[in-house]
Design a protein around this motif. Structure first.
Motif, PDB file in Angstrom:
ATOM      1  N   GLY A   1     -25.932 -24.344   9.541  1.00 42.61           N
ATOM      2  CA  GLY A   1     -26.475 -24.748  10.830  1.00 42.61           C
ATOM      3  C   GLY A   1     -27.928 -25.116  10.660  1.00 42.61           C
ATOM      4  O   GLY A   1     -28.499 -24.994   9.569  1.00 42.61           O
ATOM      5  N   GLU A   2     -28.538 -25.568  11.749  1.00 45.59           N
ATOM      6  CA  GLU A   2     -29.936 -25.991  11.711  1.00 45.59           C
ATOM      7  C   GLU A   2     -30.748 -25.173  12.701  1.00 45.59           C
ATOM      8  O   GLU A   2     -30.437 -25.156  13.902  1.00 45.59           O
ATOM      9  CB  GLU A   2     -30.043 -27.479  12.070  1.00 45.59           C
ATOM     10  N   VAL A   3     -31.776 -24.494  12.209  1.00 48.40           N
ATOM     11  CA  VAL A   3     -32.653 -23.716  13.079  1.00 48.40           C
ATOM     12  C   VAL A   3     -33.422 -24.705  13.952  1.00 48.40           C
ATOM     13  O   VAL A   3     -34.080 -25.612  13.441  1.00 48.40           O
ATOM     14  CB  VAL A   3     -33.636 -22.853  12.256  1.00 48.40           C
ATOM     15  N   ILE A   4     -33.309 -24.535  15.268  1.00 46.12           N
ATOM     16  CA  ILE A   4     -34.047 -25.432  16.155  1.00 46.12           C
ATOM     17  C   ILE A   4     -35.204 -24.730  16.860  1.00 46.12           C
ATOM     18  O   ILE A   4     -36.142 -25.380  17.289  1.00 46.12           O
ATOM     19  CB  ILE A   4     -33.123 -26.133  17.174  1.00 46.12           C
ATOM     20  N   GLN A   5     -35.133 -23.394  16.949  1.00 44.72           N
ATOM     21  CA  GLN A   5     -36.256 -22.659  17.523  1.00 44.72           C
ATOM     22  C   GLN A   5     -36.088 -21.176  17.227  1.00 44.72           C
ATOM     23  O   GLN A   5     -34.985 -20.651  17.285  1.00 44.72           O
ATOM     24  CB  GLN A   5     -36.321 -22.879  19.036  1.00 44.72           C
ATOM     25  N   THR A   6     -37.196 -20.513  16.903  1.00 51.20           N
ATOM     26  CA  THR A   6     -37.176 -19.062  16.730  1.00 51.20           C
ATOM     27  C   THR A   6     -38.522 -18.481  17.129  1.00 51.20           C
ATOM     28  O   THR A   6     -39.514 -19.201  17.237  1.00 51.20           O
ATOM     29  CB  THR A   6     -36.911 -18.606  15.271  1.00 51.20           C
ATOM     30  N   SER A   7     -38.522 -17.182  17.307  1.00 48.99           N
ATOM     31  CA  SER A   7     -39.772 -16.452  17.476  1.00 48.99           C
ATOM     32  C   SER A   7     -39.946 -15.475  16.315  1.00 48.99           C
ATOM     33  O   SER A   7     -40.726 -14.541  16.399  1.00 48.99           O
ATOM     34  CB  SER A   7     -39.782 -15.705  18.819  1.00 48.99           C
ATOM     35  N   LEU A   8     -39.197 -15.720  15.228  1.00 46.65           N
ATOM     36  CA  LEU A   8     -39.280 -14.873  14.042  1.00 46.65           C
ATOM     37  C   LEU A   8     -40.603 -15.102  13.317  1.00 46.65           C
ATOM     38  O   LEU A   8     -41.244 -16.134  13.489  1.00 46.65           O
ATOM     39  CB  LEU A   8     -38.127 -15.199  13.078  1.00 46.65           C
ATOM     40  N   THR A   9     -40.968 -14.166  12.451  1.00 44.10           N
ATOM     41  CA  THR A   9     -42.131 -14.367  11.599  1.00 44.10           C
ATOM     42  C   THR A   9     -41.823 -15.496  10.622  1.00 44.10           C
ATOM     43  O   THR A   9     -40.663 -15.839  10.397  1.00 44.10           O
ATOM     44  CB  THR A   9     -42.460 -13.095  10.796  1.00 44.10           C
ATOM     45  N   GLY A  10     -42.833 -16.065  10.032  1.00 34.11           N
ATOM     46  CA  GLY A  10     -42.653 -17.180   9.099  1.00 34.11           C
ATOM     47  C   GLY A  10     -41.703 -16.860   7.963  1.00 34.11           C
ATOM     48  O   GLY A  10     -40.824 -17.661   7.618  1.00 34.11           O
ATOM     49  N   ASP A  11     -41.854 -15.679   7.350  1.00 32.54           N
ATOM     50  CA  ASP A  11     -40.983 -15.292   6.232  1.00 32.54           C
ATOM     51  C   ASP A  11     -39.533 -15.112   6.677  1.00 32.54           C
ATOM     52  O   ASP A  11     -38.607 -15.554   5.997  1.00 32.54           O
ATOM     53  CB  ASP A  11     -41.476 -13.993   5.584  1.00 32.54           C
ATOM     54  N   SER A  12     -39.319 -14.464   7.814  1.00 36.08           N
ATOM     55  CA  SER A  12     -37.957 -14.250   8.321  1.00 36.08           C
ATOM     56  C   SER A  12     -37.304 -15.575   8.698  1.00 36.08           C
ATOM     57  O   SER A  12     -36.123 -15.789   8.435  1.00 36.08           O
ATOM     58  CB  SER A  12     -37.974 -13.320   9.532  1.00 36.08           C
ATOM     59  N   GLU A  13     -38.072 -16.462   9.321  1.00 37.55           N
ATOM     60  CA  GLU A  13     -37.520 -17.763   9.694  1.00 37.55           C
ATOM     61  C   GLU A  13     -37.131 -18.555   8.450  1.00 37.55           C
ATOM     62  O   GLU A  13     -36.065 -19.177   8.406  1.00 37.55           O
ATOM     63  CB  GLU A  13     -38.518 -18.560  10.530  1.00 37.55           C
ATOM     64  N   GLN A  14     -37.961 -18.515   7.427  1.00 35.60           N
ATOM     65  CA  GLN A  14     -37.639 -19.243   6.189  1.00 35.60           C
ATOM     66  C   GLN A  14     -36.399 -18.649   5.514  1.00 35.60           C
ATOM     67  O   GLN A  14     -35.558 -19.376   5.004  1.00 35.60           O
ATOM     68  CB  GLN A  14     -38.827 -19.233   5.216  1.00 35.60           C
ATOM     69  N   ALA A  15     -36.272 -17.337   5.539  1.00 41.18           N
ATOM     70  CA  ALA A  15     -35.087 -16.691   4.966  1.00 41.18           C
ATOM     71  C   ALA A  15     -33.822 -17.127   5.712  1.00 41.18           C
ATOM     72  O   ALA A  15     -32.780 -17.378   5.101  1.00 41.18           O
ATOM     73  CB  ALA A  15     -35.232 -15.168   5.008  1.00 41.18           C
ATOM     74  N   LEU A  16     -33.917 -17.256   7.042  1.00 39.06           N
ATOM     75  CA  LEU A  16     -32.793 -17.728   7.843  1.00 39.06           C
ATOM     76  C   LEU A  16     -32.455 -19.173   7.490  1.00 39.06           C
ATOM     77  O   LEU A  16     -31.292 -19.518   7.279  1.00 39.06           O
ATOM     78  CB  LEU A  16     -33.111 -17.597   9.331  1.00 39.06           C
TER      79      LEU A  16
END
Length: 163
Positions: free
Chosen positions: A137-152
């Motif tokens: 899938g494609e991440v379109i928006q998060t409020s995660l930290t930068g590292d967590s978002e990149q891991a996702l």
């Protein structure tokens, strides 16, 4: 504080499969959600929200507490029935979580025929969850930290490469 995670998928069937997987993770206590919604952008451009009912969870919890209280008064079946009804009513009336206007705005940005899964995550075992990602899938928006978002993002792209 909860984190918002929005991931786009090519169609609503794929999004439903992902929500089913999230439901299994929730049963296994790997994730705790405040809200989970599928946003669908239909071929005609209209946005439809699919929100799983919280009434079932409320009914189950109500039945448990009602049964326990009923045991005290030697009427467990009656207590379970009253507890299930009140739990279901409370679950059906609660619409806590992500704002519907925000969801519709996000849905209007999807490709026609596309869908997105939006989760408001209270708590999650990220390591275990990310290792279980099987659908790209494609991440379109998060409020995660930068590292967590990149891991996702990495987990979602690896799922795509493996497929």
């Amino acid at each position: 504080m909860s984190d918002l995670v929005a991931i786009a998928y090519p169609d609503v069937a794929t999004a439903r499969e992902v929500t089913s997987n999230i439901g299994e993770a929730q049963k296994a206590h790997l994730i705790e959600l405040e809200d989970l919604v599928i946003v669908e952008r239909r071929g005609d451009g209209k946005v439809k929200l699919h929100q799983p009912s919280l009434a079932g969870a409320g009914a189950a919890g109500g039945a448990l507490w009602g049964g326990l209280i009923g045991l005290i008064f030697f009427m467990p079946l009656f207590g379970m029935a009253i507890g299930a009804a009140s739990g279901a009513a409370a679950g059906a009336m609660s619409d806590a979580g992500v704002d519907d206007a925000f969801l519709k705005d996000l849905g209007s940005k999807l490709q026609p025929g596309g869908a997105a899964v939006i989760a408001l995550v209270r708590q999650a075992n990220m390591e275990k969850i990310l290792s279980e990602v099987k659908i790209p899938g494609e991440v379109i928006q998060t409020s995660l930290t930068g590292d967590s978002e990149q891991a996702l993002r990495d987990a979602l792209s690896k799922a795509g490469a493996a497929a």
